[in-house]
Scaffold this motif. Structure first.
Motif, PDB file in Angstrom:
ATOM      1  N   LEU A  37       0.847  -1.201   0.000  1.00  0.00           N
ATOM      2  CA  LEU A  37       0.000   0.000   0.000  1.00  0.00           C
ATOM      3  C   LEU A  37       0.879   1.246   0.000  1.00  0.00           C
ATOM      4  N   LYS A  93       2.797   4.392  -2.559  1.00  0.00           N
ATOM      5  CA  LYS A  93       2.292   5.561  -3.266  1.00  0.00           C
ATOM      6  C   LYS A  93       1.454   5.197  -4.497  1.00  0.00           C
ATOM      7  N   LYS A 117      -3.024   1.433   7.809  1.00  0.00           N
ATOM      8  CA  LYS A 117      -3.437   1.669   6.412  1.00  0.00           C
ATOM      9  C   LYS A 117      -4.577   0.731   6.037  1.00  0.00           C
ATOM     10  N   LYS A 174       5.841  -3.089 -13.074  1.00  0.00           N
ATOM     11  CA  LYS A 174       7.135  -3.140 -13.743  1.00  0.00           C
ATOM     12  C   LYS A 174       8.223  -2.723 -12.756  1.00  0.00           C
ATOM     13  N   GLY A 200       1.850  -4.808 -15.404  1.00  0.00           N
ATOM     14  CA  GLY A 200       1.115  -3.570 -15.108  1.00  0.00           C
ATOM     15  C   GLY A 200       1.456  -2.449 -16.077  1.00  0.00           C
ATOM     16  N   ARG A 246       0.516   0.101 -18.010  1.00  0.00           N
ATOM     17  CA  ARG A 246      -0.708   0.908 -18.192  1.00  0.00           C
ATOM     18  C   ARG A 246      -0.765   1.638 -19.536  1.00  0.00           C
ATOM     19  N   THR A 272      11.265   7.788  -1.718  1.00  0.00           N
ATOM     20  CA  THR A 272      11.420   6.341  -1.879  1.00  0.00           C
ATOM     21  C   THR A 272      12.876   5.873  -1.968  1.00  0.00           C
ATOM     22  N   TRP A 328      14.271   3.145  -1.453  1.00  0.00           N
ATOM     23  CA  TRP A 328      14.570   1.835  -2.067  1.00  0.00           C
ATOM     24  C   TRP A 328      14.928   1.966  -3.542  1.00  0.00           C
ATOM     25  N   ARG A 332      17.298  -3.524  -3.486  1.00  0.00           N
ATOM     26  CA  ARG A 332      15.837  -3.478  -3.478  1.00  0.00           C
ATOM     27  C   ARG A 332      15.243  -3.046  -4.817  1.00  0.00           C
ATOM     28  N   ASN A 373      13.134   1.755 -13.867  1.00  0.00           N
ATOM     29  CA  ASN A 373      11.940   2.454 -13.383  1.00  0.00           C
ATOM     30  C   ASN A 373      11.263   3.278 -14.479  1.00  0.00           C
ATOM     31  N   TYR A 403      10.016   2.335 -20.007  1.00  0.00           N
ATOM     32  CA  TYR A 403       8.950   2.888 -20.854  1.00  0.00           C
ATOM     33  C   TYR A 403       9.481   3.294 -22.236  1.00  0.00           C
ATOM     34  N   TYR A 458       0.512   9.761 -15.972  1.00  0.00           N
ATOM     35  CA  TYR A 458      -0.819   9.169 -15.784  1.00  0.00           C
ATOM     36  C   TYR A 458      -1.885  10.015 -16.468  1.00  0.00           C
TER      37      TYR A 458
HETATM   38  P1  NAD Z   1       6.394   2.914  -2.523  1.00  0.00           P
HETATM   39  O1  NAD Z   1       7.714   2.902  -1.864  1.00  0.00           O
HETATM   40  O2  NAD Z   1       5.521   4.106  -2.396  1.00  0.00           O
HETATM   41  O3  NAD Z   1       5.533   1.646  -2.063  1.00  0.00           O
HETATM   42  C1  NAD Z   1       6.099   0.409  -1.767  1.00  0.00           C
HETATM   43  C2  NAD Z   1       5.317  -0.243  -0.620  1.00  0.00           C
HETATM   44  O4  NAD Z   1       5.948  -1.474  -0.282  1.00  0.00           O
HETATM   45  C3  NAD Z   1       5.315   0.619   0.650  1.00  0.00           C
HETATM   46  O5  NAD Z   1       4.005   0.710   1.153  1.00  0.00           O
HETATM   47  C4  NAD Z   1       6.202  -0.158   1.609  1.00  0.00           C
HETATM   48  O6  NAD Z   1       5.773  -0.029   2.952  1.00  0.00           O
HETATM   49  C5  NAD Z   1       6.027  -1.574   1.128  1.00  0.00           C
HETATM   50  N1  NAD Z   1       7.144  -2.439   1.508  1.00  0.00           N
HETATM   51  C6  NAD Z   1       7.008  -3.685   2.004  1.00  0.00           C
HETATM   52  N2  NAD Z   1       8.200  -4.223   2.268  1.00  0.00           N
HETATM   53  C7  NAD Z   1       9.138  -3.307   1.950  1.00  0.00           C
HETATM   54  C8  NAD Z   1      10.561  -3.275   2.015  1.00  0.00           C
HETATM   55  N3  NAD Z   1      11.261  -4.324   2.468  1.00  0.00           N
HETATM   56  N4  NAD Z   1      11.202  -2.151   1.615  1.00  0.00           N
HETATM   57  C9  NAD Z   1      10.505  -1.110   1.132  1.00  0.00           C
HETATM   58  N5  NAD Z   1       9.143  -1.075   1.052  1.00  0.00           N
HETATM   59  C10 NAD Z   1       8.471  -2.165   1.459  1.00  0.00           C
HETATM   60  O7  NAD Z   1       6.666   2.607  -4.067  1.00  0.00           O
HETATM   61  P2  NAD Z   1       5.679   2.789  -5.300  1.00  0.00           P
HETATM   62  O8  NAD Z   1       6.054   4.021  -6.017  1.00  0.00           O
HETATM   63  O9  NAD Z   1       4.291   2.611  -4.885  1.00  0.00           O
HETATM   64  O10 NAD Z   1       6.158   1.574  -6.230  1.00  0.00           O
HETATM   65  C11 NAD Z   1       5.749   0.240  -5.998  1.00  0.00           C
HETATM   66  C12 NAD Z   1       5.864  -0.549  -7.300  1.00  0.00           C
HETATM   67  O11 NAD Z   1       4.994   0.019  -8.264  1.00  0.00           O
HETATM   68  C13 NAD Z   1       7.244  -0.545  -7.933  1.00  0.00           C
HETATM   69  O12 NAD Z   1       7.504  -1.794  -8.495  1.00  0.00           O
HETATM   70  C14 NAD Z   1       7.157   0.482  -9.023  1.00  0.00           C
HETATM   71  O13 NAD Z   1       7.996   0.203 -10.119  1.00  0.00           O
HETATM   72  C15 NAD Z   1       5.704   0.384  -9.426  1.00  0.00           C
HETATM   73  N6  NAD Z   1       5.180   1.654  -9.938  1.00  0.00           N
HETATM   74  C16 NAD Z   1       4.601   1.658 -11.158  1.00  0.00           C
HETATM   75  C17 NAD Z   1       4.099   2.817 -11.676  1.00  0.00           C
HETATM   76  C18 NAD Z   1       3.436   2.815 -13.009  1.00  0.00           C
HETATM   77  O14 NAD Z   1       3.208   3.882 -13.543  1.00  0.00           O
HETATM   78  N7  NAD Z   1       3.094   1.670 -13.551  1.00  0.00           N
HETATM   79  C19 NAD Z   1       4.207   4.002 -10.959  1.00  0.00           C
HETATM   80  C20 NAD Z   1       4.789   3.967  -9.704  1.00  0.00           C
HETATM   81  C21 NAD Z   1       5.290   2.785  -9.206  1.00  0.00           C
END
Ligand code: NAD
Length: 339
Positions: A10, A12, A40, A100, A126, A128, A165, A167, A173, A181, A185, A263
């Motif tokens: 859960l 961003k 959450k 991705k 995913g 999009r 972020t 990671w 990670r 990332n 695209y 988006y």
């Molecule tokens: P984010 O850091 O906001 O979310 C990651 C979630 O994973 C967090 O809620 C975190 O708490 C959880 N998590 C669980 N274990 C973890 C660990 N060991 N270390 C770090 N976090 C941990 O990241 P995001 O931007 O939501 O990205 C998540 C995925 O979605 C990625 O694979 C990213 O490539 C993908 N993404 C895709 C798009 C798109 O346009 N398709 C856009 C953004 C992100």
């Protein structure tokens, strides 16, 4: 008879884009959550009336196998967790959507593919933008040669990530920097505009301007994808500036999106005028399409083979940048069904 979707992670993207999108989907709906944060889960449970038994932690996630309300598991975790959770979801007998990049490297991608095959579940990347009408117009103009055969592409997708972020700049990670990332695209666009697979790549790393931040992953990469008949795609991705261009030059005109990969707010132009396109919610379309594919038993446009292929190209780009030399590609075509 809508399909239930459980989001794993859960962060961003899940909360900012996927949960709102699942409020407007026709073929699927938010049915479950997997997260380490009770707070959450409670918040979204109250907001969307989710059942207690459809909330999971990472530890008890495998119990999802016994939950008939959940048809699809959508993995939205940091990259290093994609393979593990896709495999666990498949073994639980659930269909899978994975963000991705598919995994950390090609070997891991194959492990996911094998688990999906063994479990006999459906799988979608995913990706999009395959469901975005501006990008679909770029595919049509390129593949149908509306401005003549495409000769040259310019594909720039960079974002200044600041200190968000952590990671993403951590090799363990994220697996890589902006290439996995954002640059992914550009790789996608080069293929879906030309309708062809690249035969080679040549890459170099961008100079590092912030060595503290970019000690583990690259700050930027600049690369060329070579196609048959001398067609080239010039690509760039970086974590320390903002760029968002997708431009194609045909023998009889050009067409472009700028911004291209966002988006919303995409703008399209061609050498004969502006694109007149109604925007849609990309993620809602993407999830609805996959649910429809499951219901109707048809192929998805964004299959696992596409995720594997993109990782093969990513590995070749890194290999080329490290070696300072051109790397040939021998990619296998797969059935990528049009609309
Ligand atoms: P984010 O850091 O906001 O979310 C990651 C979630 O994973 C967090 O809620 C975190 O708490 C959880 N998590 C669980 N274990 C973890 C660990 N060991 N270390 C770090 N976090 C941990 O990241 P995001 O931007 O939501 O990205 C998540 C995925 O979605 C990625 O694979 C990213 O490539 C993908 N993404 C895709 C798009 C798109 O346009 N398709 C856009 C953004 C992100």
């Amino acid at each position: 008879n809508k399909l239930g979707v459980a989001l794993v992670g859960l962060g961003k993207y899940a909360t900012g884009e996927l949960i709102p999108s699942l409020q407007i989907t026709q073929n699927c709906y938010l049915a479950g959550l997997v997260s380490g944060s009770e707070e959450k889960k409670l918040k979204y449970q109250q907001e969307f009336g989710l059942k207690d038994e459809s909330l999971y932690s990472y530890d008890d996630f495998d119990r999802i196998a016994d939950n008939p309300d959940i048809d699809i598991v959508y993995v939205v975790l940091p990259n290093f967790m994609h393979a593990e959770y896709c495999i666990r979801a498949a073994r639980a007998g659930k269909h899978v959507i994975c963000e991705k990049p598919l995994a950390m490297n090609v070997d891991e991608c194959y492990r996911v593919a094998e688990a999906v095959r063994q479990a006999n579940v459906r799988f979608s990347m995913g990706y999009r933008l395959h469901f975005d009408p501006f990008n679909q117009e770029m595919m049509r103009l390129g593949q149908k040669e509306v401005f003549g055969p495409v000769k040259k592409l310019e594909l720039l997708d960079s974002m200044d990530i600041g200190t968000e972020t952590p990671w993403r700049v951590d090799r363990e990670r994220a697996g890589g920097g902006p290439l996995v990332n954002n640059g992914i695209y550009c790789i996608q666009a080069a293929i879906y505009i030309t309708g062809k697979l690249p035969v080679a790549v040549e890459a170099r790393f961008a100079p590092v301007t912030n060595p503290d931040r970019f000690s583990e992953v690259e700050e930027g990469v600049i690369w060329t994808m070579f196609f048959e008949d001398g067609v080239t795609a010039h690509c760039e991705t970086s974590y320390s500036k903002n760029q968002n261009l997708m431009r194609a030059e045909g023998s009889e005109g050009w067409f472009e999106l700028n911004p291209a990969y966002e988006y919303k707010g995409l703008v399209g132009r061609t050498s004969s005028g502006a694109m007149d396109i109604e925007p849609v919610k990309q993620q809602a379309r993407q999830m609805d399409d996959f649910a429809r594919c499951i219901i109707e038993n048809t192929e998805t446009r964004v299959p696992i083979e596409m995720g594997i292929r993109d990782m093969q190209i990513i590995e070749a780009v890194y290999a080329s940048a490290r070696a300072g030399d051109r790397v040939e590609l021998h990619l296998e075509a797969f059935e990528n069904l049009p609309e």
